[in-house]
Design a protein around this motif. Structure first.
Motif, PDB file in Angstrom:
ATOM      1  N   PRO A  94       0.810  -1.229   0.000  1.00 46.04           N
ATOM      2  CA  PRO A  94       0.000   0.000   0.000  1.00 46.04           C
ATOM      3  C   PRO A  94       0.840   1.274   0.000  1.00 46.04           C
ATOM      4  CG  PRO A  94      -0.868  -1.572   1.576  1.00 46.04           C
ATOM      5  CD  PRO A  94       0.426  -2.130   1.095  1.00 46.04           C
ATOM      6  N   SER A  95       1.981   1.236   0.684  1.00 48.35           N
ATOM      7  CA  SER A  95       2.810   2.442   0.776  1.00 48.35           C
ATOM      8  C   SER A  95       3.483   2.794  -0.548  1.00 48.35           C
ATOM      9  CB  SER A  95       3.883   2.265   1.860  1.00 48.35           C
ATOM     10  OG  SER A  95       4.829   1.273   1.476  1.00 48.35           O
ATOM     11  N   ARG A  96       3.467   1.868  -1.494  1.00 48.44           N
ATOM     12  CA  ARG A  96       4.059   2.122  -2.813  1.00 48.44           C
ATOM     13  C   ARG A  96       2.993   2.120  -3.905  1.00 48.44           C
ATOM     14  NH1 ARG A  96       7.552  -2.009  -4.461  1.00 48.44           N
ATOM     15  NH2 ARG A  96       8.376  -0.521  -5.973  1.00 48.44           N
ATOM     16  N   THR A  97       1.757   2.330  -3.506  1.00 45.71           N
ATOM     17  CA  THR A  97       0.636   2.345  -4.441  1.00 45.71           C
ATOM     18  C   THR A  97       0.156   3.779  -4.630  1.00 45.71           C
ATOM     19  OG1 THR A  97      -0.048   0.117  -3.765  1.00 45.71           O
ATOM     20  CG2 THR A  97      -1.696   1.497  -4.861  1.00 45.71           C
ATOM     21  N   LEU A  98       0.127   4.223  -5.868  1.00 38.45           N
ATOM     22  CA  LEU A  98      -0.256   5.598  -6.190  1.00 38.45           C
ATOM     23  C   LEU A  98      -1.407   5.592  -7.183  1.00 38.45           C
ATOM     24  CD1 LEU A  98       0.185   8.707  -6.239  1.00 38.45           C
ATOM     25  CD2 LEU A  98       1.910   8.332  -8.037  1.00 38.45           C
ATOM     26  N   ALA A  99      -2.453   6.346  -6.850  1.00 34.59           N
ATOM     27  CA  ALA A  99      -3.581   6.551  -7.771  1.00 34.59           C
ATOM     28  C   ALA A  99      -3.718   8.046  -8.011  1.00 34.59           C
ATOM     29  CB  ALA A  99      -4.872   5.990  -7.177  1.00 34.59           C
ATOM     30  N   VAL A 100      -3.658   8.455  -9.279  1.00 39.38           N
ATOM     31  CA  VAL A 100      -3.735   9.882  -9.593  1.00 39.38           C
ATOM     32  C   VAL A 100      -4.971  10.172 -10.429  1.00 39.38           C
ATOM     33  CG1 VAL A 100      -1.287  10.436  -9.399  1.00 39.38           C
ATOM     34  CG2 VAL A 100      -2.171   9.566 -11.562  1.00 39.38           C
ATOM     35  N   THR A 101      -5.552  11.332 -10.172  1.00 40.75           N
ATOM     36  CA  THR A 101      -6.699  11.792 -10.932  1.00 40.75           C
ATOM     37  C   THR A 101      -6.553  13.290 -11.152  1.00 40.75           C
ATOM     38  OG1 THR A 101      -9.115  11.735 -11.068  1.00 40.75           O
ATOM     39  CG2 THR A 101      -8.140  12.112  -8.884  1.00 40.75           C
ATOM     40  N   PHE A 102      -7.634  13.959 -11.622  1.00 40.64           N
ATOM     41  CA  PHE A 102      -7.470  15.319 -12.135  1.00 40.64           C
ATOM     42  C   PHE A 102      -8.058  16.411 -11.263  1.00 40.64           C
ATOM     43  CE2 PHE A 102      -6.319  12.869 -15.705  1.00 40.64           C
ATOM     44  CZ  PHE A 102      -5.510  13.678 -16.487  1.00 40.64           C
ATOM     45  N   SER A 103      -8.769  16.078 -10.229  1.00 40.78           N
ATOM     46  CA  SER A 103      -9.349  17.123  -9.387  1.00 40.78           C
ATOM     47  C   SER A 103      -9.269  16.708  -7.932  1.00 40.78           C
ATOM     48  CB  SER A 103     -10.817  17.388  -9.765  1.00 40.78           C
ATOM     49  OG  SER A 103     -11.638  16.296  -9.375  1.00 40.78           O
ATOM     50  N   VAL A 104      -9.250  17.700  -7.050  1.00 44.97           N
ATOM     51  CA  VAL A 104      -9.239  17.432  -5.609  1.00 44.97           C
ATOM     52  C   VAL A 104     -10.482  16.655  -5.207  1.00 44.97           C
ATOM     53  CG1 VAL A 104      -9.410  18.539  -3.349  1.00 44.97           C
ATOM     54  CG2 VAL A 104      -7.741  19.364  -5.002  1.00 44.97           C
ATOM     55  N   LYS A 105     -11.629  17.012  -5.804  1.00 46.91           N
ATOM     56  CA  LYS A 105     -12.880  16.317  -5.470  1.00 46.91           C
ATOM     57  C   LYS A 105     -12.783  14.833  -5.796  1.00 46.91           C
ATOM     58  CE  LYS A 105     -17.851  16.304  -6.472  1.00 46.91           C
ATOM     59  NZ  LYS A 105     -17.896  14.880  -6.870  1.00 46.91           N
ATOM     60  N   ALA A 106     -12.265  14.508  -6.982  1.00 50.74           N
ATOM     61  CA  ALA A 106     -12.140  13.108  -7.373  1.00 50.74           C
ATOM     62  C   ALA A 106     -11.149  12.373  -6.481  1.00 50.74           C
ATOM     63  CB  ALA A 106     -11.721  13.012  -8.833  1.00 50.74           C
ATOM     64  N   ALA A 107     -10.048  13.042  -6.128  1.00 54.86           N
ATOM     65  CA  ALA A 107      -9.064  12.414  -5.238  1.00 54.86           C
ATOM     66  C   ALA A 107      -9.658  12.187  -3.854  1.00 54.86           C
ATOM     67  CB  ALA A 107      -7.815  13.290  -5.150  1.00 54.86           C
ATOM     68  N   ASP A 108     -10.432  13.154  -3.353  1.00 54.89           N
ATOM     69  CA  ASP A 108     -11.086  12.993  -2.053  1.00 54.89           C
ATOM     70  C   ASP A 108     -12.040  11.804  -2.055  1.00 54.89           C
ATOM     71  OD1 ASP A 108      -9.788  15.077  -0.839  1.00 54.89           O
ATOM     72  OD2 ASP A 108     -11.408  16.527  -1.115  1.00 54.89           O
ATOM     73  N   GLU A 109     -12.821  11.702  -3.147  1.00 50.76           N
ATOM     74  CA  GLU A 109     -13.760  10.578  -3.240  1.00 50.76           C
ATOM     75  C   GLU A 109     -13.018   9.249  -3.247  1.00 50.76           C
ATOM     76  OE1 GLU A 109     -17.296   8.760  -6.110  1.00 50.76           O
ATOM     77  OE2 GLU A 109     -16.262  10.602  -6.705  1.00 50.76           O
ATOM     78  N   MET A 110     -11.913   9.200  -3.963  1.00 52.97           N
ATOM     79  CA  MET A 110     -11.126   7.970  -4.016  1.00 52.97           C
ATOM     80  C   MET A 110     -10.588   7.611  -2.639  1.00 52.97           C
ATOM     81  SD  MET A 110      -8.157   7.040  -6.803  1.00 52.97           S
ATOM     82  CE  MET A 110      -9.263   7.314  -8.180  1.00 52.97           C
ATOM     83  N   ARG A 111     -10.094   8.620  -1.912  1.00 48.81           N
ATOM     84  CA  ARG A 111      -9.575   8.356  -0.562  1.00 48.81           C
ATOM     85  C   ARG A 111     -10.678   7.867   0.374  1.00 48.81           C
ATOM     86  NH1 ARG A 111      -6.210  12.807  -1.716  1.00 48.81           N
ATOM     87  NH2 ARG A 111      -7.747  14.282  -0.910  1.00 48.81           N
TER      88      ARG A 111
END
Length: 500
Positions: A57-74
């Protein structure tokens, strides 16, 4: 974690989603149509891989294009038991974090300050390059957009004139390519002299570290063992370059996107990398299509499919299938009005009816092609006593950095939570990624949608995809409308959109 807990990560996924979520190694492509549950699928995939012990998990990165989308993913990852372990962030936030960690190993200069609003800098650059301070806010905005386009397209100031000559591109604000190059150069000098950087500099500097500092590059690449890239159809050449440098020889990458939702070509985005993913990364371990729309009614999905049916590259797009029943009162409504004011009043009146029948204002959205269309709508909603909030185009989708603006963002969210949410009045670009029970798309006339009535070609297809995005925001009902004239008395008569 026992086997039952691991399998629970896959609970509720359909067959295609499960196939995507269990393909854990090597390059994986997921073409996910509107409403097909892509965030659900990729977060389950990440949680499942971590639960099985196949990913760190500490080496797993998921990137997206907006803070809202990143927040939802988290939030979704937290509900799946991997909160605070996996990194889910915007491109810019992830790169900024990496850059900060290695900065003082490669530089004795202070870490550059990230500027949130470069208006003052472009004004100073214009004054230096042209000797004039008469450029208005629109001109400065357009020039900043052109600089951003050049930077995300990996075009340095010294290369700009050559690109213009090859592509017949003309800079904005009445500048010729040479004078724009002067402005672009002065803009970069102004930032550097003050120890500042803009959003795209974050990505450019990170690319520079990854490409020019072997030890620090290895440190960053070691932190990216498994990469997931959301909204891959919107990746710019600069973001694609950063992604390649993050990976190096690593092929544990999953990209997720939808060619039919490519609507940021003006900002350097292209669906080419999504469509050519196998050509770039070799044999895919999995290539999954998610075309079941769990969001929209069959009526809305039928309209969305019809919009794309006339596209010359129709074979690149998924044909959606609705998972919902038709239902009573769930429909697509088309209405012509005599004037813009009548259209706004008619839309506000229908929203008032929905509210009277028990709908919440926040379940309704009015979508516009241009920001300028919103004022008359807001006035009509106000006359009905209906609360509203607006969302505008901002030129580039990556505009908020979680790291530098966390406190401000949290304060804004707290204030917003204390207010009764209202109808969302939004440009179509700003509504991407959102969904509403009742959607009203106004201004569905030639010249507005598609904007400028373009001839067949790239511009028309971008407008078609934009209209498709607008249609697929609707869950239960979709209302399309246009006004025959601006004021009801003009001799110029508008005609319905060819997408109508």
């Amino acid at each position: 974690m026992d086997t039952r807990d691991t399998q629970a990560k896959l609970q509720g996924l359909d067959d295609a989603q499960r196939a995507a979520a269990t393909a854990l190694d090597g390059p994986v492509r997921i073409i996910a149509g509107a409403g097909a549950g892509k965030t659900r699928t990729v977060t389950r995939r990440i949680a499942y891989a971590c639960a099985k012990g196949e990913w760190d998990p500490s080496r797993t990165l998921a990137v997206t294009f907006s803070v809202k989308a990143a927040d939802e993913m988290r939030q979704r990852l937290a509900s799946l038991g991997v909160a605070g372990q996996v990194t889910a962030a915007t491109f810019h936030s992830a790169a900024l974090h990496q850059l900060r960690k290695v900065w003082y190993d490669i530089s004795i200069a202070p870490f550059p300050h990230v500027i949130a609003d470069p208006q003052e800098i472009i004004a100073r650059a214009l004054k230096r390059a042209t000797g004039s301070d008469q450029y208005d806010g629109i001109a400065r905005r357009d020039l900043l957009a052109e600089i951003n386009w050049a930077k995300v397209s990996l075009i340095a100031p010294e290369d700009y004139q050559r690109v213009c000559a090859a592509t017949h591109r003309m800079p904005p604000a009445g500048l010729d390519p040479q004078r724009f190059t002067d402005v672009y150069t002065c803009y970069e000098q102004e930032k550097t002299s003050r120890g500042e950087m803009d959003f795209n500099d974050i990505l450019l500097l990170t690319c520079h570290v990854l490409g020019g500092f072997e030890e620090q590059a290895a440190q960053i690449q070691q932190s990216v063992g498994w990469l997931t890239v959301d909204e891959y159809q919107d990746v710019s050449p600069l973001q694609h370059r950063l992604m390649d440098l993050w990976l190096g020889d690593n092929r544990n990458v999953c990209v997720v996107g939808d060619p039919a939702q490519t609507i940021y070509s003006f900002a350097g985005a292209s669906s080419y990398d999504l469509l050519n993913f196998a050509g770039e990364f070799g044999d895919l371990r999995a290539d999954i299509n998610l075309n079941t729309d769990y969001r929209s009614t069959p009526q809305v999905v039928s309209m969305a499919n019809r919009v794309l049916a006339s596209a010359p590259d129709r074979d690149q797009y998924l044909r959606l299938v609705s998972a919902r029943d038709k239902g009573e009162g769930m429909r697509v409504v088309k209405t012509a009005y005599d004037s813009d004011a009548e259209e706004a009043q008619g839309v506000a009146g229908r929203i008032a009816q929905f509210v009277a029948q028990g709908a919440k204002p926040s379940q309704c959205a009015v979508l516009t092609r241009l920001n300028a269309q919103q004022q008359v709508v807001c006035k009509a909603l106000k006359s009905q006593g209906i609360a509203y909030r607006t969302r505008h185009d901002v030129g580039v989708q990556d505009t908020v950095l979680q790291d530098d603006n966390e406190s401000r963002r949290e304060a804004m969210e707290i204030l917003a939570s204390r207010r009764e949410p209202g109808v969302t009045v939004s440009s179509i670009h700003a509504a991407k990624g959102l969904e509403f029970k009742h959607v009203f798309i106004i201004g569905c006339s030639e010249g507005l949608l598609p904007y400028g009535s373009p001839a067949p070609g790239d511009a028309l297809e971008e407008e078609r995809r934009l209209f498709y995005v607008a249609v697929t925001r609707a869950e239960d009902s979709l209302h399309l409308s246009y006004a025959r004239s601006k004021d009801g008395v003009s001799t110029f008569s508008r005609t319905p959109s060819r997408f109508w």
